[in-house]
Scaffold this motif. Structure first.
Motif, mmCIF file in Angstrom:
data_model
loop_
_atom_site.group_PDB
_atom_site.id
_atom_site.type_symbol
_atom_site.label_atom_id
_atom_site.label_comp_id
_atom_site.label_asym_id
_atom_site.label_seq_id
_atom_site.Cartn_x
_atom_site.Cartn_y
_atom_site.Cartn_z
ATOM 1 N N ARG A 131 74.014 -48.762 62.095
ATOM 2 C CA ARG A 131 73.358 -48.142 60.948
ATOM 3 C C ARG A 131 73.123 -46.663 61.269
ATOM 4 N N ARG A 132 73.111 -45.830 60.255
ATOM 5 C CA ARG A 132 72.782 -44.416 60.426
ATOM 6 C C ARG A 132 71.892 -43.971 59.275
ATOM 7 N N ASP A 133 71.007 -43.026 59.587
ATOM 8 C CA ASP A 133 70.164 -42.490 58.523
ATOM 9 C C ASP A 133 70.878 -41.328 57.839
ATOM 10 N N ALA A 169 79.302 -47.794 72.421
ATOM 11 C CA ALA A 169 79.944 -46.593 72.970
ATOM 12 C C ALA A 169 81.098 -46.139 72.087
ATOM 13 N N GLU A 170 81.872 -47.084 71.594
ATOM 14 C CA GLU A 170 83.006 -46.751 70.735
ATOM 15 C C GLU A 170 82.526 -46.096 69.444
ATOM 16 N N GLN A 171 81.502 -46.647 68.829
ATOM 17 C CA GLN A 171 81.097 -46.156 67.504
ATOM 18 C C GLN A 171 80.351 -44.829 67.570
ATOM 19 N N VAL A 172 79.700 -44.537 68.687
ATOM 20 C CA VAL A 172 79.054 -43.221 68.800
ATOM 21 C C VAL A 172 80.006 -42.179 69.370
ATOM 22 N N GLY A 173 81.188 -42.611 69.796
ATOM 23 C CA GLY A 173 82.164 -41.678 70.350
ATOM 24 C C GLY A 173 81.774 -41.144 71.713
ATOM 25 N N GLY A 283 69.366 -41.195 68.731
ATOM 26 C CA GLY A 283 69.074 -42.570 68.356
ATOM 27 C C GLY A 283 69.797 -43.622 69.166
ATOM 28 N N TRP A 284 70.507 -43.241 70.246
ATOM 29 C CA TRP A 284 71.259 -44.239 71.007
ATOM 30 C C TRP A 284 71.275 -43.916 72.497
ATOM 31 N N ALA A 285 71.516 -44.953 73.285
ATOM 32 C CA ALA A 285 71.692 -44.821 74.732
ATOM 33 C C ALA A 285 72.583 -45.954 75.207
ATOM 34 N N LEU A 286 73.205 -45.773 76.371
ATOM 35 C CA LEU A 286 74.042 -46.793 76.993
ATOM 36 C C LEU A 286 73.464 -47.143 78.354
ATOM 37 N N VAL A 287 73.577 -48.415 78.736
ATOM 38 C CA VAL A 287 73.081 -48.858 80.032
ATOM 39 C C VAL A 287 74.038 -49.899 80.597
ATOM 40 N N GLY A 288 74.048 -50.053 81.914
ATOM 41 C CA GLY A 288 74.961 -50.998 82.543
ATOM 42 C C GLY A 288 76.401 -50.524 82.439
ATOM 43 N N ASP A 289 77.352 -51.484 82.424
ATOM 44 C CA ASP A 289 78.773 -51.134 82.389
ATOM 45 C C ASP A 289 79.167 -50.381 81.129
#
Length: 389
Positions: A131-133, A169-173, A283-289
């Protein structure tokens, strides 16, 4: 549509740990995973000291031990020139043993702890989009249950813990900030090994192997080599490839495995070079692999996931409390993760080349041990900060 402070995509070690820590701190959290509750996953299981320290601190280690996971109090290294190093696990930070729980056990315990802390857990639910605002900021997820039902979760922060093929990761580029070139192809199986009491690593002729005691009186036995060599050997059949790579790792490795009754077929991993991805944004972060992956030959993946979950959760909580802006907090998480990972990634990249001799790999492993020591020191400081707070 439900609204939460944080939605975590991926309910394995990294995601479940992040959800656990955030929910315990009072945030409303949803944890979404496409798999079935309690399902297994490809892993060599080994927890290094930093990971054991964190599970102990979070109150999860007692359940790991109660499930019959054997304590590992020694690590044996064998090299092609005949040198053998038998290293005792010395007590430090309340840790006097290492462990290697099966993933269906460890992942389930972490998910249950997150649930007990108040996280809403949705298994068998696949995230299909973000989702995006109106400004383009990520604002949650849209997904679908196994039965076809639509799920929509609005969230202040969306965390991708969904592995190497991360949809988030794919959708936020998310771009790569470091890309490795070497990788291990691995074969592994479980064998009956009720007397297994230590991690055993063997480094030989362009191949490495390990024996890792785990639950139910079994050990995970694995062999690794370059993908090109593995492809050639697998043409002869997987059993022959497994046996030949054990011999290549060293006669002692082959002798150790001889006579241990297999309890599962041989499974394989084709190999993937390590990488680091940009791991935070609006609005996003990545963790782990999803954000940082290293080759499995150094058996540090679970410990990485636990460490990064705590690093991220701490910064998210600082941001939520208003002590630091979100973008600065997430950038600080990423910077700390990268600093702690840099030497571990560099050494793993060299080990996964399989072009070393015995003195060379011993030197690499000493460097790796030193980097793990730095990691534990950082985690100890987090522990002292929690106590002081």
């Amino acid at each position: 549509m439900s609204t939460v402070d944080v939605v975590v995509v991926g309910g394995r070690v990294a995601g479940a740990s992040t959800a656990l820590l955030l929910a315990r701190a009072g945030l409303s959290v949803a944890l979404v995973d496409r798999g079935r509750r309690g399902s297994d996953t490809l892993s060599t299981h080994a927890l290094m000291r930093g990971g054991v320290l964190q599970l102990s601190r979070w109150g999860v280690l007692a359940d790991v031990v109660a499930a019959g996971t054997p304590a590992v109090r020694r690590t044996l290294f064998r090299y092609a020139d005949g040198e053998v190093a038998d290293v005792a696990i010395r007590p430090r930070s309340g840790v006097d043993a290492l462990y290697a729980p099966r993933r269906h056990l460890l992942d389930r315990l972490l998910v249950e702890a997150a649930e007990e802390a108040g996280a809403r857990v949705l298994h068998e639910t696949t995230v299909t989009s973000l989702r995006r605002d109106g400004s383009g900021r990520v604002a949650g997820v849209v997904g679908r249950t196994r039965s076809g039902g639509r799920v929509e979760l609005a969230a202040g922060l969306t965390i991708g813990a969904d592995g190497i093929r991360s949809r988030v990761a794919e959708q936020v580029g998310a771009r790569s900030t470091w890309q490795g070139r070497t990788s291990s192809a691995v074969l592994y199986r479980y064998v009956e090994d009720p007397l297994g009491d230590g991690f055993e690593w063997t480094y030989g002729d362009g191949a490495g192997s390990g024996v890792i005691p785990t639950n139910d009186g079994a050990s995970c036995v694995f062999v690794g080599t370059t993908p090109a060599r593995m492809r050639r050997l697998r043409r002869l059949g997987v059993e022959r490839a497994f046996a030949e790579l054990l011999v290549a790792a060293g006669p002692a490795a082959a002798e150790r495995a001889r006579g241990l009754r297999p309890v599962t077929p041989v499974r394989g991993w084709a190999g993937l070079p390590g990488y680091v991805r940009e791991s935070s944004g609006r609005g996003w972060a990545l963790v782990g692999d999803a954000g940082c992956f290293k080759d499995p030959i150094t058996s540090h993946g679970i410990t990485d996931a636990l460490r990064d979950a705590e690093l991220l959760a701490g910064q998210v909580l600082d941001s939520h409390a208003g002590t630091v802006p979100e973008h600065a907090a997430l950038a600080r998480y990423e910077e700390t993760r990268d600093r702690l990972s840099r030497e571990l990634l560099a050494v793993t990249e060299r080990v996964a080349a399989y072009d070393w001799d015995a003195p060379g790999v011993r030197s690499l492993l000493r460097r790796f041990s030193a980097a793990m020591g730095d990691e534990v020191e950082h985690l100890e400081q987090l522990d002292r900060a929690d106590v002081a707070g």
